[in-house]
Design an enzyme around this catalytic site. Structure first.
Site, mmCIF file in Angstrom:
data_model
loop_
_atom_site.group_PDB
_atom_site.id
_atom_site.type_symbol
_atom_site.label_atom_id
_atom_site.label_comp_id
_atom_site.label_asym_id
_atom_site.label_seq_id
_atom_site.Cartn_x
_atom_site.Cartn_y
_atom_site.Cartn_z
ATOM 1 N N LYS A 185 0.983 -1.119 -0.223
ATOM 2 C CA LYS A 185 -0.160 0.144 -0.032
ATOM 3 C C LYS A 185 0.767 1.247 0.151
ATOM 4 O O LYS A 185 2.062 1.218 0.465
ATOM 5 C CB LYS A 185 -0.988 0.085 1.244
ATOM 6 C CG LYS A 185 -1.718 -0.907 1.146
ATOM 7 C CD LYS A 185 -2.635 -0.942 2.727
ATOM 8 C CE LYS A 185 -3.706 -1.905 2.627
ATOM 9 N NZ LYS A 185 -4.853 -1.544 1.669
ATOM 10 N N ARG A 214 -10.343 -11.299 1.727
ATOM 11 C CA ARG A 214 -11.281 -12.414 1.094
ATOM 12 C C ARG A 214 -10.693 -13.865 1.298
ATOM 13 O O ARG A 214 -11.345 -14.941 1.319
ATOM 14 C CB ARG A 214 -11.884 -12.124 -0.235
ATOM 15 C CG ARG A 214 -10.721 -11.836 -1.126
ATOM 16 C CD ARG A 214 -10.988 -11.133 -2.421
ATOM 17 N NE ARG A 214 -10.733 -9.687 -2.161
ATOM 18 C CZ ARG A 214 -11.410 -8.925 -3.089
ATOM 19 N NH1 ARG A 214 -11.569 -9.101 -4.389
ATOM 20 N NH2 ARG A 214 -11.190 -7.556 -2.667
#
Length: 496
Positions: free
Chosen positions: A279, A353
């Site tokens: 990130k 996920r």
């Protein structure tokens, strides 16, 4: 904080602070009228000057009113009577809570809970009042070299009624306080730094919850245990970190033995760097909040266990860090999930996920009535819904409506997004059963589409709380959401 209910005569109540609601109309309301009579019209003259704003939640503090036993009177505007609704009621209570949290006193009396809100019963009134007032008193214990010596905030709040409060009113107050306690746990876990709130720490917190409440049974699997279960997708996220992962299972059996449980699954990424798909550095400190889904499960269990609700509940928390290292999962790697389905990892920052899919497969063994997962899953949800509303997707429209309606009642709203089969096309992979991302379009929906492939054997809903679980900027901190939605959803199922 203690919260109780009792019948009282407002002007005769000896207390450090009496809180009275005032409508911004010609008739300010029954409590205000009583105080006006007791003060020989003094209150009316004060209101006539216009010192109290009309907007719901505005307040005016008065001291030494003749004919009133309370040391202080806090007038809180309820807005215009014809426009009075849930939001105005909550605004008034939130303002009350903020003031009481700053007051240096032991007790206060709040005469707001019996002001009728359209289409809401008395239990809702007191539950909402207790929750908002107690939650406003929340303080995070910041580790500083010098602690603040002065403590402020009332320890006891009495919800006052013109008539003797019913059992429903008293029960509602207890529910609201339990909910606030659960939110407090959730907020504290979110606010803790990631070097403290590790996967191990979450596991220990769950164990403490089990020790405090005999109705809660807790099992925590270490890395070897997770490998034995076969959670290859979960472990692919954990392998880049020196912090060992934990898979936390909580069981609350308050219902009948053969009643199917509600299962809550919480994303527990205690810090998310994005892994190899790193990130940007700006704002990365807020990735300590990537475990707020897990924290909301623990907070909900806290509230449910405190009230001994007659329901069966299971909590599943896959907890890990997502870190870059020489052994971290790389883009292009293929992993095998607990379900046997294979996943091509195109972006290691789509890690939530990957841990949730194995937990959702594990949920099958409980033969659940329904499964709700909670995750700070996608930035796309913030773009779609902002910071006011959580994203909601489901494979069962009836369950989705139940959660959406509960969110409205709880003041913790979610909005349903589509889960059409056409979106599944975006997850196609040439090298595995699916890819873990579907590109930029409809990012929140394709993330849920990925999870949907693991939830075909039961009713399932997904709450994306990326925009609602914490605040940034000057008010930076965990919000405790969506514990109000989850708690009220479970409360409704337990009592109907």
């Amino acid at each position: 904080m203690e919260v109780s209910t009792k019948a009282l005569v407002p002007e005769k109540q000896k207390t450090a602070c009496l809180v009275v609601g005032v409508f911004a109309d010609k008739d300010p309301g029954p409590q205000a009228n009583r105080l006006n009579d007791a003060t020989d019209g003094q209150l009316g003259r004060i209101l006539a000057r216009g010192d109290l704003e009309a907007r719901a939640g505005a307040s005016l503090l008065l001291s030494g009113l003749n004919g009133v036993a309370a040391e202080r009177v806090l007038l809180v505007s309820m807005g215009k009577g014809e426009e009075f609704n849930d939001k105005a009621y909550r605004n008034a209570l939130s303002a009350t809570g903020r003031f009481l949290a700053s007051l240096k006193a032991d007790e206060a009396v709040v005469a707001l809970a019996d002001i009728a809100v359209p289409n809401r019963d008395l239990a809702w009134h007191t539950r909402t009042a207790a929750q908002l007032i107690a939650d406003a008193a929340y303080k995070y214990d910041v580790p500083r070299a010098k602690k603040e010596e002065e403590t402020r905030g009332v320890a006891r709040v009495v919800l006052g009624f013109a008539l003797k409060p019913t059992a429903d009113a008293t029960r509602g107050a207890a529910q609201g306080l339990a909910l606030a306690n659960g939110m407090s746990l959730t907020r504290t876990l979110g606010n803790l730094p990631a070097n403290v709130c590790t996967p191990t720490y979450l596991g220990e917190t769950a164990k403490k919850l089990g020790k405090a409440h005999k109705s809660v049974k807790v099992e925590v699997f270490d890395k070897a245990g997770i490998e034995k279960i076969g959670m290859g997708s979960f472990l692919s996220v954990a392998q880049g970190s020196v912090q060992p992962p934990r898979f936390i299972v909580l069981k609350y059996n308050g219902g009948k033995a053969k009643t199917k449980p509600v299962v809550l699954v919480g994303k527990g990424v205690t810090f998310d760097t994005g892994g190899i798909s790193l990130k940007p550095g700006e704002g990365m400190d807020e990735m300590k909040y990537d475990m707020c889904g897990a924290a909301s499960v623990l907070g909900t269990f806290q509230a449910v266990a405190e009230l001994d609700l007659p329901i069966n509940l299971v909590g599943l928390i896959p907890a890990t860090e997502n870190m870059p290292s020489g052994i971290a999962t790389k883009p292009g790697d293929v992993v095998t999930s607990l379900s046997g389905q294979t996943i091509e990892i195109l972006n290691t920052d789509a890690e939530g996920r990957l841990i949730l899919c194995d937990a959702l497969t594990y949920a099958e063994r409980f033969d659940p009535a329904c499964v709700v997962d909670i995750a700070t899953l996608t930035g796309a949800c913030i773009i779609a819904l902002g910071h006011h509303t959580s994203g909601l997707l489901a494979n069962d429209d009836e369950l989705a409506r139940e959660l959406q309606d509960t969110g409205v009642s709880a003041g913790d709203r979610a909005w349903q997004l589509p889960l059409f089969d056409e979106y599944q096309e975006q997850l196609k992979s040439n090298f595995a059963d699916m890819a873990n991302i579907g590109g930029r379009p409809a990012g929140t929906i394709t993330a849920a589409c990925f999870l949907a492939r693991y939830t075909k054997k039961y009713k399932w809903a997904h709450l994306d709380v990326a925009g609602t679980a914490w605040k940034s900027g000057a008010e930076k901190g965990a919000t405790g959401r969506p514990v109000p939605l989850l708690f009220n959803f479970i409360l409704q199922r337990a009592t109907h």
